[in-house]
Design a protein around this motif. Structure first.
Motif, PDB file in Angstrom:
ATOM      1  N   SER A 238       0.829  -1.202   0.000  1.00 43.64           N
ATOM      2  CA  SER A 238       0.000   0.000   0.000  1.00 43.64           C
ATOM      3  C   SER A 238       0.864   1.253   0.000  1.00 43.64           C
ATOM      4  O   SER A 238       2.073   1.199   0.263  1.00 43.64           O
ATOM      5  N   ASP A 239       0.225   2.382  -0.256  1.00 40.43           N
ATOM      6  CA  ASP A 239       0.936   3.656  -0.230  1.00 40.43           C
ATOM      7  C   ASP A 239       1.561   3.898   1.135  1.00 40.43           C
ATOM      8  O   ASP A 239       2.640   4.483   1.245  1.00 40.43           O
ATOM      9  N   LEU A 240       0.873   3.470   2.186  1.00 41.03           N
ATOM     10  CA  LEU A 240       1.379   3.686   3.539  1.00 41.03           C
ATOM     11  C   LEU A 240       2.681   2.947   3.774  1.00 41.03           C
ATOM     12  O   LEU A 240       3.514   3.378   4.571  1.00 41.03           O
ATOM     13  N   GLU A 241       2.875   1.833   3.074  1.00 46.98           N
ATOM     14  CA  GLU A 241       4.069   1.026   3.281  1.00 46.98           C
ATOM     15  C   GLU A 241       5.227   1.466   2.398  1.00 46.98           C
ATOM     16  O   GLU A 241       6.253   0.797   2.324  1.00 46.98           O
ATOM     17  N   VAL A 242       5.050   2.602   1.718  1.00 42.79           N
ATOM     18  CA  VAL A 242       6.105   3.162   0.885  1.00 42.79           C
ATOM     19  C   VAL A 242       6.551   4.491   1.484  1.00 42.79           C
ATOM     20  O   VAL A 242       5.736   5.378   1.696  1.00 42.79           O
ATOM     21  N   GLU A 243       7.826   4.593   1.775  1.00 40.46           N
ATOM     22  CA  GLU A 243       8.379   5.833   2.322  1.00 40.46           C
ATOM     23  C   GLU A 243       9.370   6.417   1.325  1.00 40.46           C
ATOM     24  O   GLU A 243      10.227   5.695   0.800  1.00 40.46           O
ATOM     25  N   TYR A 244       9.253   7.709   1.074  1.00 38.82           N
ATOM     26  CA  TYR A 244      10.120   8.371   0.103  1.00 38.82           C
ATOM     27  C   TYR A 244      11.271   9.068   0.820  1.00 38.82           C
ATOM     28  O   TYR A 244      11.074   9.759   1.825  1.00 38.82           O
ATOM     29  N   SER A 245      12.465   8.870   0.308  1.00 43.74           N
ATOM     30  CA  SER A 245      13.641   9.503   0.901  1.00 43.74           C
ATOM     31  C   SER A 245      14.464  10.168  -0.193  1.00 43.74           C
ATOM     32  O   SER A 245      14.542   9.664  -1.321  1.00 43.74           O
ATOM     33  N   GLU A 246      15.050  11.287   0.143  1.00 42.12           N
ATOM     34  CA  GLU A 246      15.924  11.982  -0.804  1.00 42.12           C
ATOM     35  C   GLU A 246      17.318  11.375  -0.716  1.00 42.12           C
ATOM     36  O   GLU A 246      17.935  11.365   0.349  1.00 42.12           O
ATOM     37  N   GLU A 247      17.807  10.875  -1.850  1.00 42.01           N
ATOM     38  CA  GLU A 247      19.086  10.172  -1.885  1.00 42.01           C
ATOM     39  C   GLU A 247      19.896  10.628  -3.086  1.00 42.01           C
ATOM     40  O   GLU A 247      19.333  11.007  -4.122  1.00 42.01           O
ATOM     41  N   PRO A 248      21.214  10.598  -2.978  1.00 39.77           N
ATOM     42  CA  PRO A 248      22.049  10.988  -4.121  1.00 39.77           C
ATOM     43  C   PRO A 248      21.955   9.965  -5.248  1.00 39.77           C
ATOM     44  O   PRO A 248      21.924   8.755  -5.008  1.00 39.77           O
ATOM     45  N   GLY A 249      21.880  10.449  -6.469  1.00 39.47           N
ATOM     46  CA  GLY A 249      21.826   9.563  -7.627  1.00 39.47           C
ATOM     47  C   GLY A 249      22.325  10.298  -8.844  1.00 39.47           C
ATOM     48  O   GLY A 249      23.125  11.241  -8.727  1.00 39.47           O
ATOM     49  N   TYR A 250      21.851   9.886  -9.998  1.00 39.28           N
ATOM     50  CA  TYR A 250      22.314  10.506 -11.237  1.00 39.28           C
ATOM     51  C   TYR A 250      21.154  10.763 -12.179  1.00 39.28           C
ATOM     52  O   TYR A 250      20.134  10.067 -12.158  1.00 39.28           O
TER      53      TYR A 250
END
Length: 657
Positions: A238-250
């Motif tokens: 579910s949406d609740l089980e997804v947490e968004y984090s800001e991480e370095p990438g490309y």
């Protein structure tokens, strides 16, 4: 600065005390009544046999007696609703804690606030019911048991679903009461004789009935759509089980050649996930972006696909300022691309297996892990002169709340609930004043979510939970030929009536989202769908729901929708949202971050009263209640009241006296 002594704390004006906590301090008292005299009259000590032996207490309260006092309260039946004095019932359904959980400050917060309310109205003579319980916590519990089995050298795949479920029940019987006992340690005056578990027979019966009724109304359907997929857990989440984090990438820039043009005629596209290019079905630009107007209507060649062509289209969704202003449309792996494809009638390509490896659509990259493929693909783009540049970029990465892995948007066949008609009535409930949300500012958030609600994916590819009450016909297509029934016997009878006596059936292996059963909590715990049950007639609807504000959408709103749908009544009159306790950096408490403070440790050092008094001073709905402030305040309260029998200790005796 010296800490205030107990005499200063208790000699403050009644106005100040009522402002501090209006539920504990009353406006009108007899002049002769004082906290010290009340404590002398109503408090008592507990013997080693857990019974009260004297009306006297020592000058300094020994908080090591708290557990024995609680056991005596419970043994005397003080926590059960009493109808002797009449009045309307005051009911609070406790948010069911995960059966795998252990106590944290969030539990301490809601227990404190709800206990204050329930004790206050119990003292006023109203029949007060606080319904406790636990949630089966599908993903969390399955992970715990899988780890236990792994330690024994057993994989889940080595067992049948029935064998695995049996092992989970064995685990639950052995360890599942941990969180319940810890909540009792906090002094929660729930009616434990009415304790519920979301997989109890009664609640399971309610879940099946709810599914069947929604299906009969055409509100539950099956289909293949884009969902949040957990490759490690092998299930939709579910949406609740997804947490968004800001991480370095490309941000990867690469060339898409324009078909029919010169070798130098190409469009440069910027993407954070180049491995999804095998699922591209179009290239899009903004219709007002003059740089690319000449290409609209032509075809582009997708790199490394042996010349596969896709159309170049114009759509206002494209942001000309992001990257190069050119967007690759991969609807099988991006929510926004998916909606564009559905709107424009574009095909949908899936390039990912459920374990996070690329499938046959990816050609030579088939079988490679998604992140391994990303690196190999970029290397090949560089080698073929189709790579432009790779620059650092901050990504917003969706991660599984349970396992921490990166969630993959993936097309998958699932069961869904149509939410729009349910949401409309939930919106009207607040609009008409049938439901009050406190603090009021959360009404806007509630309204916004329900106004823009999406259909709810309710199926999970797990083995622990409520099995979906659907049976398929052997030899027939699952999407077209199935029966919905309350049990296997009823399913077979329905199938035989429709397909003949020789028909064979098998049940859908998936289970329902944990939030589906939780959405029924205010009435399934009281006997629904049997509306003739005494508990249902006396205690439904509830009075107050008191959760943290971060589950307003995922639990509170769903309870409102389901309550109205199945009972015709809003399931509670008030939603009182409390704030979150965070660390000094504003982060939620998490064992993985190491920023958790165990309330049991705090209570053992300072006593339960000091902890609870501190937590009840937190502002309702506040975004951050810092643990640093919390611990400092606990110490202040502890030293201020250590020589005074505190109000919490006298509440039950005031009720009886």
């Amino acid at each position: 600065m010296a800490l205030a002594g107990p005499s200063h704390l208790l000699s403050s004006s009644s106005t100040c005390l009522r402002r501090l906590n209006p539920l504990l301090f009353f406006a009108h008292r007899r002049p002769a009544w004082t906290p010290r005299r009340a404590a002398h009259r109503f408090c008592a000590v507990v013997s080693e046999r857990d019974v009260f032996t004297s009306p006297e207490v020592a000058k300094s309260f020994d908080f090591t007696s708290e557990e024995r006092i609680y056991k005596w309260w419970e043994s005397q039946g003080f926590f059960k609703p009493n109808f002797d004095r009449g009045g309307d019932p005051f009911v609070i359904p406790m948010p069911p804690a995960n059966v795998t959980g252990s106590l944290h400050m969030g539990h301490a917060m809601f227990v404190t606030l709800e206990d204050i309310m329930i004790r206050y109205f119990r003292m006023k003579g109203r029949p007060a019911l606080w319904i406790p319980g636990t949630d089966h916590a599908g993903i969390a519990t399955q992970l715990v048991v899988e780890k236990m089995l792994a330690a024994e050298g057993i994989k889940r795949a080595d067992l049948t679903q029935e064998e695995f479920t049996k092992r989970v029940w064995e685990w639950k019987e052995k360890y599942g009461s941990t969180i319940t006992n810890q909540i009792k340690r906090l002094g929660a005056s729930c009616d434990w004789t009415r304790e519920c578990f979301t997989l109890d027979d009664q609640l399971s019966h309610a879940v099946v009935e709810a599914f069947i009724r929604l299906h009969e109304k055409g509100l539950i359907y099956q289909g293949s759509y884009l969902v949040n997929w957990s490759p490690n857990l092998q299930t939709a989440v579910s949406d609740l089980e997804v947490e968004y984090s800001e991480e370095p990438g490309y941000l990867y820039y690469m060339k898409y050649r324009v078909a029919g043009g010169s070798r130098d005629d190409f469009m440069t596209i910027a993407t954070t996930r180049p491995e999804t290019l095998f699922g591209d079905v179009a290239i899009a630009v903004n219709p007002e972006d003059e740089r690319y107007a000449k290409y609209v209507g032509k075809l582009a060649i997708v790199p490394l696909t042996f010349g596969r062509h896709v159309p170049i289209i114009a759509d206002r969704y494209v942001d000309p300022e992001f990257g190069t202003g050119v967007l690759k449309i991969s609807p099988g792996h991006d929510q926004n691309d998916y909606h564009i494809a559905r709107k424009l009638g574009l095909p949908i390509l899936n390039v990912m297996n459920k374990d996070g490896t690329l499938n046959d659509v990816a050609g030579l990259y088939s079988g490679m892990d998604r992140f391994e493929a990303r690196e190999k693909l970029w290397s090949d783009l560089v080698e073929t002169n189709l790579a432009v540049k790779k620059e650092p970029y901050t990504l917003r990465v969706p991660r599984s709340q349970r396992g921490g892995e990166v969630i993959e948007p993936l097309i998958s066949k699932q069961w869904f609930v149509t939410m729009e008609p349910l949401a409309e009535r939930a919106l009207h409930a607040v609009e008409k004043g049938q439901l009050t949300i406190l603090p009021e500012r959360f009404e806007k958030i509630y309204n916004n979510w329900l106004t823009n609600i999406k259909d709810w994916c309710i199926s999970r590819q797990l083995w622990w939970g409520h099995r979906i009450p659907v049976w398929y016909i052997v030899g027939k297509k699952c999407e077209e030929d199935y029966v919905v029934a309350r049990n296997a016997e009823e399913a077979l009878a329905k199938a035989q009536e429709k397909y003949g006596k020789s028909v064979e059936i098998y049940q859908d292996p998936d289970v329902l989202d944990t939030w589906f059963s939780s959405a029924l909590w205010p009435f399934s715990t009281l006997g629904w769908p049997d509306v003739s049950r005494e508990d249902f007639k006396h205690f439904y609807p509830a009075t107050v729901l008191e959760p943290a504000h971060d589950i307003l959408f995922f639990w509170v709103a769903r309870m409102v929708m389901m309550g109205i749908e199945f009972t015709g009544t809003v399931p509670f009159s008030y939603v009182y949202l409390h704030g979150l306790i965070r660390d000094s950096e504003g982060r939620k408490m998490s064992k993985s971050l190491g920023n958790v403070i165990d309330p049991l440790d705090t209570m053992n050092e300072y006593g339960t009263d000091a902890l609870r008094f501190t937590l009840c001073m937190g502002t309702a709905g506040q975004v951050c209640f810092s643990m640093v402030f919390c611990i400092l305040l606990i110490k202040l309260v502890h030293f201020s009241v250590v020589n005074t029998p505190f109000y919490f200790r006298t509440l039950i005796f005031l009720q009886k006296g």
